[in-house]
Design a protein around this motif. Structure first.
Motif, PDB file in Angstrom:
ATOM      1  N   THR A   1       0.837  -1.209   0.000  1.00  0.00           N
ATOM      2  CA  THR A   1       0.000   0.000   0.000  1.00  0.00           C
ATOM      3  C   THR A   1       0.868   1.254   0.000  1.00  0.00           C
ATOM      4  OG1 THR A   1      -1.512  -1.315   1.358  1.00  0.00           O
ATOM      5  CG2 THR A   1      -2.062   0.985   1.050  1.00  0.00           C
ATOM      6  N   HIS A   2       1.946   1.236   0.780  1.00  0.00           N
ATOM      7  CA  HIS A   2       2.878   2.369   0.818  1.00  0.00           C
ATOM      8  C   HIS A   2       3.420   2.652  -0.601  1.00  0.00           C
ATOM      9  CE1 HIS A   2       6.399   4.730   2.410  1.00  0.00           C
ATOM     10  NE2 HIS A   2       6.933   4.259   1.291  1.00  0.00           N
ATOM     11  N   GLU A   3       3.877   1.622  -1.294  1.00  0.00           N
ATOM     12  CA  GLU A   3       4.443   1.825  -2.635  1.00  0.00           C
ATOM     13  C   GLU A   3       3.388   2.388  -3.590  1.00  0.00           C
ATOM     14  OE1 GLU A   3       7.601   1.841  -3.200  1.00  0.00           O
ATOM     15  OE2 GLU A   3       7.851   1.156  -1.147  1.00  0.00           O
ATOM     16  N   LEU A   4       2.152   1.918  -3.442  1.00  0.00           N
ATOM     17  CA  LEU A   4       1.083   2.441  -4.302  1.00  0.00           C
ATOM     18  C   LEU A   4       0.733   3.876  -3.915  1.00  0.00           C
ATOM     19  CD1 LEU A   4      -0.854  -0.865  -4.627  1.00  0.00           C
ATOM     20  CD2 LEU A   4       0.327   0.354  -6.466  1.00  0.00           C
ATOM     21  N   GLY A   5       1.067   4.252  -2.694  1.00  0.00           N
ATOM     22  CA  GLY A   5       0.962   5.652  -2.290  1.00  0.00           C
ATOM     23  C   GLY A   5       1.896   6.514  -3.137  1.00  0.00           C
ATOM     24  N   HIS A   6       3.080   5.988  -3.443  1.00  0.00           N
ATOM     25  CA  HIS A   6       4.008   6.718  -4.328  1.00  0.00           C
ATOM     26  C   HIS A   6       3.410   6.843  -5.736  1.00  0.00           C
ATOM     27  CE1 HIS A   6       7.233   7.228  -1.511  1.00  0.00           C
ATOM     28  NE2 HIS A   6       7.387   5.939  -1.308  1.00  0.00           N
ATOM     29  N   ARG A   7       2.729   5.769  -6.187  1.00  0.00           N
ATOM     30  CA  ARG A   7       2.071   5.854  -7.498  1.00  0.00           C
ATOM     31  C   ARG A   7       0.984   6.931  -7.473  1.00  0.00           C
ATOM     32  NH1 ARG A   7      -0.128   0.610 -10.376  1.00  0.00           N
ATOM     33  NH2 ARG A   7       1.969   0.739 -11.238  1.00  0.00           N
TER      34      ARG A   7
ATOM     35  N   PRO B   1       8.047   7.607  12.113  1.00  0.00           N
ATOM     36  CA  PRO B   1       9.423   8.121  12.060  1.00  0.00           C
ATOM     37  C   PRO B   1       9.969   8.080  10.630  1.00  0.00           C
ATOM     38  CG  PRO B   1       9.172   6.640  13.922  1.00  0.00           C
ATOM     39  CD  PRO B   1       7.883   6.568  13.159  1.00  0.00           C
ATOM     40  N   TYR B   2       9.621   7.043   9.882  1.00  0.00           N
ATOM     41  CA  TYR B   2      10.093   6.964   8.491  1.00  0.00           C
ATOM     42  C   TYR B   2       9.486   8.084   7.655  1.00  0.00           C
ATOM     43  CZ  TYR B   2      11.228   5.178   3.890  1.00  0.00           C
ATOM     44  OH  TYR B   2      11.705   5.067   2.610  1.00  0.00           O
ATOM     45  N   GLY B   3       8.211   8.379   7.894  1.00  0.00           N
ATOM     46  CA  GLY B   3       7.557   9.482   7.187  1.00  0.00           C
ATOM     47  C   GLY B   3       8.230  10.817   7.472  1.00  0.00           C
TER      48      GLY B   3
ATOM     49  N   SER C   1       7.654  13.212   0.731  1.00  0.00           N
ATOM     50  CA  SER C   1       7.069  12.227  -0.192  1.00  0.00           C
ATOM     51  C   SER C   1       6.885  10.879   0.510  1.00  0.00           C
ATOM     52  CB  SER C   1       7.927  12.077  -1.446  1.00  0.00           C
ATOM     53  OG  SER C   1       9.228  11.691  -1.094  1.00  0.00           O
ATOM     54  N   GLU C   2       7.791  10.559   1.450  1.00  0.00           N
ATOM     55  CA  GLU C   2       7.610   9.326   2.234  1.00  0.00           C
ATOM     56  C   GLU C   2       6.463   9.500   3.228  1.00  0.00           C
ATOM     57  OE1 GLU C   2       8.677   6.591   1.395  1.00  0.00           O
ATOM     58  OE2 GLU C   2      10.277   7.211   0.034  1.00  0.00           O
ATOM     59  N   ASN C   3       6.347  10.700   3.766  1.00  0.00           N
ATOM     60  CA  ASN C   3       5.245  10.970   4.695  1.00  0.00           C
ATOM     61  C   ASN C   3       3.906  10.795   3.976  1.00  0.00           C
ATOM     62  OD1 ASN C   3       4.682  11.630   7.405  1.00  0.00           O
ATOM     63  ND2 ASN C   3       4.152  13.729   6.847  1.00  0.00           N
ATOM     64  N   LEU C   4       3.867  11.209   2.711  1.00  0.00           N
ATOM     65  CA  LEU C   4       2.641  11.058   1.933  1.00  0.00           C
ATOM     66  C   LEU C   4       2.315   9.579   1.709  1.00  0.00           C
ATOM     67  CD1 LEU C   4       0.306  12.326   0.346  1.00  0.00           C
ATOM     68  CD2 LEU C   4       1.757  12.310  -1.660  1.00  0.00           C
ATOM     69  N   ALA C   5       3.337   8.788   1.340  1.00  0.00           N
ATOM     70  CA  ALA C   5       3.106   7.351   1.131  1.00  0.00           C
ATOM     71  C   ALA C   5       2.670   6.684   2.436  1.00  0.00           C
ATOM     72  CB  ALA C   5       4.373   6.686   0.580  1.00  0.00           C
ATOM     73  N   GLU C   6       3.244   7.144   3.559  1.00  0.00           N
ATOM     74  CA  GLU C   6       2.849   6.604   4.865  1.00  0.00           C
ATOM     75  C   GLU C   6       1.411   7.005   5.194  1.00  0.00           C
ATOM     76  OE1 GLU C   6       5.078   4.279   5.402  1.00  0.00           O
ATOM     77  OE2 GLU C   6       5.604   4.817   7.446  1.00  0.00           O
TER      78      GLU C   6
HETATM   79 ZN   LIG Z   1       8.505   4.966   0.115  1.00  0.00          ZN
END
Ligand SMILES: [Zn+2]
Length: 370
Positions: A212-218, A335-337, A342-347
């Motif tokens: 789901t996180h990776e599809l958040g990047h999409r 913490p990763y977000g 952009s990582e925060n958005l995927a999270e």
């Molecule tokens: Zn990511």
């Protein structure tokens, strides 16, 4: 997915042969050694380069390889190009025998890496593709049946959740890899619009979360187009907010009285009270260091009355003074977000889709942008 379907998939792997490059390479090398003719070898190298860069850009299976294999394929590509140039007949050669033995050495070194390409390119075999739940799942060579079926199960569960919230991201190729990079569980390649899941990597939450996180990047790269909402999300993800003190007439009078009491205490030889934080900020931001001292001296010398001293110290204007007290930092979903917006958005996307706790402001942005 039934175990029968999985068995069929696994059976298909065994049939897939990939490229048989080594016999052809051997033939071309022998011909070059015997005659110095490079036509066969050049055609062979061109074929290899075409396999790595089918349409001028790198083949999608490339991103499904681990670091070492990606480096091997990079070497095959760059050294292959360089060998092509060196084998070109326009080259002027002074010592033919010496040159040829040098070239043979380079070709052998290059040819030793072809096995990696043979195996990796099996991934482009159409027979491997498993079409499920709107996806084309492509297992990279070397995956076990159990790993493939586990990943497909996770994909099914993620897809069910996505259908309720962001169905637009359900399409295309999903590569299942045995190893991507140290510390990487998956990646999304925007230029390819494909995502790659390392079935063996330790996941922060689960396979479902990672997918789901990776599809958040999409979603970020293909669908999240509203500029205002993007800006707002980026601001919330990065901006720190500090406390500001508003020096209105009441507060200015309060701090002026406080300073007056301190000056009087000194005059009377009593212990001088500690100034409040506001008073300290007021006199240090509104006056040069000598300013208050001059006022105090005038007051002590009797040339300023209490009222005049207070009036001078209050000034006539309000001021807003920012302090270094942090009200709140950037809003990080995890913490990763917190490492990158952009990582925060995927999270945030993953938390939203999977119904996990999410900051209401971030959630409202996703609600509005859906
Ligand atoms: Zn990511």
């Amino acid at each position: 997915m039934s175990s029968e379907v999985i068995s069929n998939v696994v059976a298909r792997y065994r049939l897939a042969k990939g490229l048989a490059l080594l016999p052809e390479f051997k033939k071309a090398l022998e011909y070059y050694v015997a005659t110095g003719g490079s036509d066969l070898m050049r055609a062979f190298i061109k074929g290899v380069l075409n396999e790595i860069l089918p349409n001028g850009s790198v083949a999608p299976w490339y991103y499904g390889l681990g670091t070492a294999k990606r480096n091997t394929v990079k070497f095959l590509s760059s050294e292959g190009q360089s060998l092509l140039n060196s084998l070109s007949p326009t080259q002027i050669i002074h010592d033919e025998a010496k040159w040829r033995s040098y070239m043979v050495m380079r070709l052998e070194k290059w040819g030793n890496k072809l096995r990696t390409l043979e195996v990796a390119s099996e991934a482009s075999d159409e027979e491997r593709v498993i079409s499920v739940y709107g996806w084309k799942v492509i297992p990279m060579p070397g995956l076990t049946k159990a790993k493939v079926s586990g990943a497909i199960e996770a994909l099914e569960q993620a897809t069910n959740k996505l259908r309720e919230s962001f169905p637009q991201v359900i399409y295309g190729d999903v590569y299942l890899a045995t190893h991507l990079q140290r510390g990487k569980a998956a990646w999304y390649v925007p230029s390819e619009d494909k995502f790659y899941l390392d079935v063996n990597a330790k996941k922060r939450f689960s396979d479902i979360y990672t997918i789901t996180h990776e599809l958040g990047h999409r979603w970020d790269s293909k669908f999240f187009k509203n500029k205002d909402l993007r800006t707002r999300f980026w601001e919330l993800s990065t901006r720190k907010e500090y406390e500001t003190i508003q020096f209105d007439p009441t507060l200015r009078e309060t701090v002026a009285l406080e300073v007056l009491r301190a000056v009087r205490a000194r005059k009377d030889g009593k212990s001088v009270p500690q100034l409040s934080r506001e008073a300290t900020i007021w006199i240090s931001t509104r006056y040069t260091p000598g300013g208050v001292k001059r006022l105090s001296s005038a007051y002590l010398a009797g040339t300023l009355s209490d009222a005049e001293f207070i009036k001078e110290l209050m000034g006539t204007e309000d001021f807003k003074v920012p302090t270094d007290v942090l009200l709140h930092g950037p809003i990080a979903v995890t913490p990763y977000g917190g490492t990158k917006p952009s990582e925060n958005l995927a999270e945030a996307f993953a938390h939203y889709v999977l119904g996990m706790d999410l900051d209401p402001e971030l959630k409202s942005i996703l609600d509005a942008a859906k």
